[in-house]
Design a protein around this motif. Structure first.
Motif, PDB file in Angstrom:
ATOM      1  N   VAL A  46       6.047 -15.959   4.768  1.00  0.00           N
ATOM      2  CA  VAL A  46       6.745 -14.730   5.169  1.00  0.00           C
ATOM      3  C   VAL A  46       6.390 -13.583   4.228  1.00  0.00           C
ATOM      4  O   VAL A  46       5.936 -13.814   3.112  1.00  0.00           O
ATOM      5  CB  VAL A  46       8.292 -14.917   5.127  1.00  0.00           C
ATOM      6  N   GLU A  47       6.606 -12.348   4.692  1.00  0.00           N
ATOM      7  CA  GLU A  47       6.502 -11.184   3.805  1.00  0.00           C
ATOM      8  C   GLU A  47       7.904 -10.630   3.570  1.00  0.00           C
ATOM      9  O   GLU A  47       8.668 -10.434   4.521  1.00  0.00           O
ATOM     10  CB  GLU A  47       5.617 -10.086   4.418  1.00  0.00           C
ATOM     11  N   ALA A  48       8.233 -10.373   2.310  1.00  0.00           N
ATOM     12  CA  ALA A  48       9.529  -9.783   1.951  1.00  0.00           C
ATOM     13  C   ALA A  48       9.446  -8.270   2.117  1.00  0.00           C
ATOM     14  O   ALA A  48       8.551  -7.633   1.577  1.00  0.00           O
ATOM     15  CB  ALA A  48       9.878 -10.138   0.504  1.00  0.00           C
ATOM     16  N   ILE A  73       5.091 -10.564  -1.587  1.00  0.00           N
ATOM     17  CA  ILE A  73       5.839  -9.384  -2.008  1.00  0.00           C
ATOM     18  C   ILE A  73       4.883  -8.202  -2.138  1.00  0.00           C
ATOM     19  O   ILE A  73       3.685  -8.394  -2.388  1.00  0.00           O
ATOM     20  CB  ILE A  73       6.588  -9.601  -3.351  1.00  0.00           C
ATOM     21  N   ASN A  74       5.407  -6.998  -1.941  1.00  0.00           N
ATOM     22  CA  ASN A  74       4.594  -5.786  -2.094  1.00  0.00           C
ATOM     23  C   ASN A  74       4.779  -5.235  -3.503  1.00  0.00           C
ATOM     24  O   ASN A  74       5.894  -5.185  -4.003  1.00  0.00           O
ATOM     25  CB  ASN A  74       5.032  -4.731  -1.080  1.00  0.00           C
ATOM     26  N   ARG A  75       3.695  -4.832  -4.122  1.00  0.00           N
ATOM     27  CA  ARG A  75       3.789  -4.255  -5.462  1.00  0.00           C
ATOM     28  C   ARG A  75       3.033  -2.933  -5.512  1.00  0.00           C
ATOM     29  O   ARG A  75       2.004  -2.762  -4.868  1.00  0.00           O
ATOM     30  CB  ARG A  75       3.207  -5.196  -6.510  1.00  0.00           C
ATOM     31  N   VAL A 114       0.959 -11.761  -3.871  1.00  0.00           N
ATOM     32  CA  VAL A 114       1.214 -10.390  -4.296  1.00  0.00           C
ATOM     33  C   VAL A 114       0.321  -9.469  -3.475  1.00  0.00           C
ATOM     34  O   VAL A 114      -0.904  -9.605  -3.483  1.00  0.00           O
ATOM     35  CB  VAL A 114       0.961 -10.211  -5.809  1.00  0.00           C
ATOM     36  N   GLU A 115       0.962  -8.563  -2.712  1.00  0.00           N
ATOM     37  CA  GLU A 115       0.209  -7.612  -1.893  1.00  0.00           C
ATOM     38  C   GLU A 115       0.059  -6.290  -2.636  1.00  0.00           C
ATOM     39  O   GLU A 115       1.043  -5.715  -3.101  1.00  0.00           O
ATOM     40  CB  GLU A 115       0.935  -7.362  -0.553  1.00  0.00           C
ATOM     41  N   ILE A 116      -1.179  -5.839  -2.749  1.00  0.00           N
ATOM     42  CA  ILE A 116      -1.448  -4.547  -3.389  1.00  0.00           C
ATOM     43  C   ILE A 116      -2.338  -3.733  -2.453  1.00  0.00           C
ATOM     44  O   ILE A 116      -2.954  -4.295  -1.543  1.00  0.00           O
ATOM     45  CB  ILE A 116      -2.159  -4.723  -4.751  1.00  0.00           C
ATOM     46  N   ILE A 151      -4.963  -7.820  -0.238  1.00  0.00           N
ATOM     47  CA  ILE A 151      -5.096  -6.377  -0.082  1.00  0.00           C
ATOM     48  C   ILE A 151      -4.331  -5.973   1.174  1.00  0.00           C
ATOM     49  O   ILE A 151      -4.669  -6.419   2.271  1.00  0.00           O
ATOM     50  CB  ILE A 151      -6.573  -5.956   0.099  1.00  0.00           C
ATOM     51  N   ASP A 152      -3.306  -5.147   0.977  1.00  0.00           N
ATOM     52  CA  ASP A 152      -2.454  -4.707   2.078  1.00  0.00           C
ATOM     53  C   ASP A 152      -3.103  -3.505   2.776  1.00  0.00           C
ATOM     54  O   ASP A 152      -3.851  -2.751   2.143  1.00  0.00           O
ATOM     55  CB  ASP A 152      -1.087  -4.296   1.505  1.00  0.00           C
ATOM     56  N   ASP A 153      -2.816  -3.333   4.056  1.00  0.00           N
ATOM     57  CA  ASP A 153      -3.307  -2.173   4.811  1.00  0.00           C
ATOM     58  C   ASP A 153      -4.812  -2.001   4.657  1.00  0.00           C
ATOM     59  O   ASP A 153      -5.319  -0.879   4.539  1.00  0.00           O
ATOM     60  CB  ASP A 153      -2.597  -0.887   4.363  1.00  0.00           C
ATOM     61  N   ILE A 207      -7.139 -10.575   2.717  1.00  0.00           N
ATOM     62  CA  ILE A 207      -6.993  -9.183   3.144  1.00  0.00           C
ATOM     63  C   ILE A 207      -6.053  -9.125   4.338  1.00  0.00           C
ATOM     64  O   ILE A 207      -6.045 -10.013   5.190  1.00  0.00           O
ATOM     65  CB  ILE A 207      -8.336  -8.500   3.503  1.00  0.00           C
ATOM     66  N   LYS A 208      -5.243  -8.071   4.356  1.00  0.00           N
ATOM     67  CA  LYS A 208      -4.367  -7.848   5.505  1.00  0.00           C
ATOM     68  C   LYS A 208      -4.908  -6.637   6.249  1.00  0.00           C
ATOM     69  O   LYS A 208      -4.877  -5.521   5.730  1.00  0.00           O
ATOM     70  CB  LYS A 208      -2.924  -7.609   5.037  1.00  0.00           C
ATOM     71  N   ILE A 209      -5.437  -6.886   7.432  1.00  0.00           N
ATOM     72  CA  ILE A 209      -6.039  -5.808   8.217  1.00  0.00           C
ATOM     73  C   ILE A 209      -4.940  -4.913   8.765  1.00  0.00           C
ATOM     74  O   ILE A 209      -4.016  -5.383   9.436  1.00  0.00           O
ATOM     75  CB  ILE A 209      -6.903  -6.384   9.358  1.00  0.00           C
TER      76      ILE A 209
HETATM   77 MG    MG Z   1       2.788  -5.555   2.778  1.00  0.00          MG
END
Ligand code: MG
Ligand code: C2E
Ligand code: MG
Ligand code: MG
Length: 279
Positions: free
Chosen positions: A60-62, A118-120, A150-152, A180-182, A201-203
């Motif tokens: 999951v993503e918080a 988590i997003n940082r 950890v999403e950055i 890598i987010d976005d 990577i998150k497209i």
């Molecule tokens: Mg994110």
């Protein structure tokens, strides 16, 4: 449920931000006050395996939420940038990690040991010991480093700073995944994929938006997935809103997906039921 997810814009809140300079300090204390008064909470959005939805670890993503007594529901898209400017992001990030650890422990005790992303933000990478600190927090509740992602964002990697690199290496070495987010919305220099210990990577959902109708968008998505696969990166596609998009991702070999069609962000208390119906 729809109210809890996606982008909500509070008119009152945005009006309050009009005179940014004067309001900044007020907003800073509003956030710190909000933490104390328990106005923040966390929702979790499932990330699903495309080929076999029921296979693999539940992930999951918080996503943080703010319910303000006057401003109402404020979207993180509105308050996170502000928290970054004032520095309140440090307290918010700390609070979120505590909450995530707490929820992880509860769910694990009930037989659902989640992987949580988590997003940082960039600012959270100023302290070179941050990575070690996060790992200590995990160990307090027995959460394995392997259970944390950890999403950055790309912009964080564009500043070549030893401090950031050190934190990322500390985390990676301990077993934390780095995503890598976005992906594709920042500077899009793919060089950093070689230099940093990234494994996912998150497209960004903008790539999926007009798929599968728009053939050029499909080609672009296909190219991105090919590059990521050839670099042996794990791929998560964001913003899956219909079955056609899911079918396309499957066809293109994308491993994981996230989006309203699959599941909306939900409270921790609903995760067990969700993953049970999944299989
Ligand atoms: Mg994110
Ligand atoms: P993000 O990390 O890219 O998170 C994904 C966003 O897309 C979430 O918005 C989610 O609700 C939304 N989303 C998921 N599926 C779909 C879909 O199918 N269609 C559409 N249109 N949207 C979808 P949310 O929760 O409003 O968060 C917005 C951004 O705020 C996040 O983007 C992230 O950058 C930031 N954020 C959220 N929580 C935190 C946090 O704890 N710390 C930091 N630093 N940033 C956070
Ligand atoms: Mg994202
Ligand atoms: Mg996004």
């Amino acid at each position: 449920a729809a109210k809890q997810s996606g982008r909500q814009t509070s008119y009152v809140f945005n009006e309050a931000l009009r005179h940014k300079a004067e309001r900044q300090m007020q907003m800073h204390s509003a956030i710190l006050e909000g933490i104390k008064r328990q106005q923040f909470y966390v929702l979790y959005q499932p990330i699903i395996n495309v080929a076999e939805p029921h296979a693999g670890m539940a992930k999951v993503e918080a996503l943080i939420r703010w319910r303000h007594p006057q401003y109402g529901d404020i979207s993180p898209a509105d308050f996170i940038p502000l928290a970054e400017r004032t520095g309140a992001i440090l307290e918010l990030g700390e609070w979120l990690l505590q909450q995530v650890c707490h929820d992880w422990q509860q769910l694990a005790a009930n037989g659902l040991p989640l992987t949580i992303a988590i997003n940082r933000s960039l600012r959270e990478f100023n302290d070179p010991d941050k990575g070690k600190h996060w790992l200590t927090e995990l160990s307090k509740v027995g959460m394995p480093a392997q259970s944390l992602v950890v999403e950055i964002t790309e912009s964080l990697l564009m500043r070549k700073r030893q401090r950031q690199l050190k934190i990322l290496h500390d985390l990676r070495q301990a077993g934390v995944s780095l995503a890598i987010d976005d992906f594709g919305t920042g500077y899009s220099s793919m060089n950093y994929l070689r230099e940093y210990p990234i494994d996912c990577i998150k497209i960004d959902r903008s790539f999926l938006k007009d798929c599968p109708q728009d053939q050029r968008q499909v080609s672009l998505l296909e190219a991105l997935i090919k590059v990521a696969l050839s670099l042996e990166l794990n791929i998560v596609a964001e913003g899956v809103e219909n079955p056609e998009q899911l079918a396309l991702l499957k066809q293109l070999g994308c491993q994981q997906a996230q989006g309203f069609y699959l599941a909306k962000p939900m409270p921790a208390s609903e995760l067990q039921a969700f993953f049970k119906t999944l299989g």
